[in-house]
Design an enzyme around this catalytic site. Structure first.
Site, PDB file in Angstrom:
ATOM      1  N   GLY A  36      -8.776   5.976  -0.567  1.00  0.00           N
ATOM      2  CA  GLY A  36      -7.988   5.052  -1.393  1.00  0.00           C
ATOM      3  C   GLY A  36      -8.886   4.350  -2.406  1.00  0.00           C
ATOM      4  CG  HIS A  37     -11.823   1.496  -1.106  1.00  0.00           C
ATOM      5  ND1 HIS A  37     -11.939   1.618   0.254  1.00  0.00           N
ATOM      6  CD2 HIS A  37     -11.377   0.230  -1.315  1.00  0.00           C
ATOM      7  CE1 HIS A  37     -11.601   0.481   0.838  1.00  0.00           C
ATOM      8  NE2 HIS A  37     -11.245  -0.380  -0.080  1.00  0.00           N
ATOM      9  N   GLY A 147      -4.833  -1.008  -6.068  1.00  0.00           N
ATOM     10  CA  GLY A 147      -3.980  -0.033  -5.389  1.00  0.00           C
ATOM     11  C   GLY A 147      -2.587  -0.582  -5.128  1.00  0.00           C
ATOM     12  NE  ARG A 187      -7.379  -6.336   8.020  1.00  0.00           N
ATOM     13  CZ  ARG A 187      -7.298  -6.921   6.827  1.00  0.00           C
ATOM     14  NH1 ARG A 187      -6.768  -6.281   5.800  1.00  0.00           N
ATOM     15  NH2 ARG A 187      -7.761  -8.154   6.660  1.00  0.00           N
TER      16      ARG A 187
HETATM   17  P1  AMP Z   1      -9.646  -3.624  -0.050  1.00  0.00           P
HETATM   18  O1  AMP Z   1     -11.058  -3.168   0.038  1.00  0.00           O
HETATM   19  O2  AMP Z   1      -8.824  -3.288   1.154  1.00  0.00           O
HETATM   20  O3  AMP Z   1      -9.502  -5.064  -0.503  1.00  0.00           O
HETATM   21  O4  AMP Z   1      -8.983  -2.748  -1.201  1.00  0.00           O
HETATM   22  C1  AMP Z   1      -9.550  -2.688  -2.482  1.00  0.00           C
HETATM   23  C2  AMP Z   1      -8.581  -2.009  -3.406  1.00  0.00           C
HETATM   24  O5  AMP Z   1      -8.300  -0.703  -2.904  1.00  0.00           O
HETATM   25  C3  AMP Z   1      -7.245  -2.749  -3.517  1.00  0.00           C
HETATM   26  O6  AMP Z   1      -6.810  -2.719  -4.859  1.00  0.00           O
HETATM   27  C4  AMP Z   1      -6.347  -1.941  -2.622  1.00  0.00           C
HETATM   28  O7  AMP Z   1      -4.980  -2.000  -2.985  1.00  0.00           O
HETATM   29  C5  AMP Z   1      -6.896  -0.533  -2.835  1.00  0.00           C
HETATM   30  N1  AMP Z   1      -6.532   0.322  -1.710  1.00  0.00           N
HETATM   31  C6  AMP Z   1      -6.747   0.091  -0.396  1.00  0.00           C
HETATM   32  N2  AMP Z   1      -6.211   1.081   0.357  1.00  0.00           N
HETATM   33  C7  AMP Z   1      -5.639   1.950  -0.513  1.00  0.00           C
HETATM   34  C8  AMP Z   1      -4.909   3.177  -0.363  1.00  0.00           C
HETATM   35  N3  AMP Z   1      -4.661   3.705   0.824  1.00  0.00           N
HETATM   36  N4  AMP Z   1      -4.483   3.794  -1.478  1.00  0.00           N
HETATM   37  C9  AMP Z   1      -4.713   3.252  -2.705  1.00  0.00           C
HETATM   38  N5  AMP Z   1      -5.386   2.109  -2.912  1.00  0.00           N
HETATM   39  C10 AMP Z   1      -5.844   1.458  -1.839  1.00  0.00           C
END
Ligand code: AMP
Length: 283
Positions: A36-37, A147, A187
């Site tokens: 995703g990242h 995301g 997570r």
């Molecule tokens: P985080 O590290 O969880 O704060 O996420 C950082 C960025 O990655 C945020 O913009 C999230 O929405 C995006 N993100 C996290 N998981 C996913 C995913 N499965 N698909 C797309 N983007 C994601």
């Protein structure tokens, strides 16, 4: 790829890039990278001359008793992954850099931040908006990539950027899922095998709602569909409903009737210790 931890250093570098007429993209993250990242980084890489990925587990967006301490962290692992995408700078400030002694300013939205995840996690989006504002001020990006996985966060950030004339283009990237349909999340690493199975209640709910919409000859009342989905989640081992809502994709206001502009948005707790979120359009 450069690893930077100083706010002054990233600000200077960005100034220099802008002087050279180079566009700057930013992908804000809390690390423990997954596909995703990486999808956000790839989007940033293809549309920006210089790409910064920030990595900061932001303490002020976690409430008391939430998983700040158990949030997965591994800088070396993340450094290699970001480098493989061709990121120019991994910006990983320490908490003392972001919140020096005496820090007392918060950026707060008065409406969009209050419901859904903001209802279950009071103050969460104040923490998000504050750290994203700081990152924007430090990195001065032209574009920032977020995301759809965090759908409310995306709406909140867009509103903040508009309301405060920040002049950063916000680019939304689609949710990346495992083959099982589980949305990727840092997570997920904390899910035990049987909890991973239970977490599939989220994708099952999305599939069920979409099928109902396709099969139905008449209009579907949101309340009726939500009842069905909540019952399905509640009967999944270890799962409790935090919220299940059908909202307008832009305003995030509750819908009465499910239609093309509706977004199903959910948060569930697994064994009362892990909270997972998911969402989908229903077309
Ligand atoms: P985080 O590290 O969880 O704060 O996420 C950082 C960025 O990655 C945020 O913009 C999230 O929405 C995006 N993100 C996290 N998981 C996913 C995913 N499965 N698909 C797309 N983007 C994601």
């Amino acid at each position: 790829m450069k690893l930077i931890s100083s706010a002054a250093e990233i600000a200077d570098l960005s100034k220099k890039w802008h002087k050279d007429d180079l566009s700057v993209g930013l992908v804000p993250t809390m690390g423990w990278f997954h596909e995703g990242h990486l999808s956000l980084m790839r989007a940033g890489r293809s549309s920006s001359d210089r790409l910064v990925v920030s990595l900061f587990v932001n303490p002020i967006q976690f409430g008391p008793g939430e998983d700040l301490d158990s949030y997965p962290r591994d800088l070396e692992r993340d450094r290699k992954m970001a480098e493989s995408i061709g990121v120019d700078v991994l910006y990983a400030p320490r908490a003392e850099v972001m919140y020096p002694h005496g820090f007392q300013t918060l950026v707060r939205l008065t409406k969009l931040s209050l419901g859904l995840c903001g209802g279950s996690r009071p103050g969460h989006f104040d923490g998000v908006c504050t750290v994203v504002s700081k990152l924007f001020n430090q990195v001065r990006p032209d574009c920032a990539f977020f995301g759809e996985k965090d759908f409310q966060q995306l709406a909140v950030i867009r509103r903040m950027v508009f309301d405060l004339d920040m002049g950063v283009e916000i680019v939304a990237c689609p949710i990346v899922r495992e083959e099982s349909g589980l949305a990727l999340s840092s997570r997920n690493v904390n899910l035990k095998d049987e909890e991973r199975e239970s977490s599939l209640c989220l994708i099952r709910a999305i599939r069920y709602a979409k099928k109902r919409l396709v099969d139905s000859k008449q209009k579907i009342a949101a309340e009726e569909l939500i009842d069905d989905l909540e019952n399905q989640i509640r009967t999944t081992a270890g799962c409790t409903v935090d919220y299940v809502k059908i909202v307008d994709s832009d305003s995030l206001q509750d819908k009465d009737i499910v239609d093309d502009s509706s977004r199903l948005i959910m948060a569930v707790k697994i064994n009362d210790r892990l909270r997972l979120i998911d969402n989908s359009s229903l077309i």
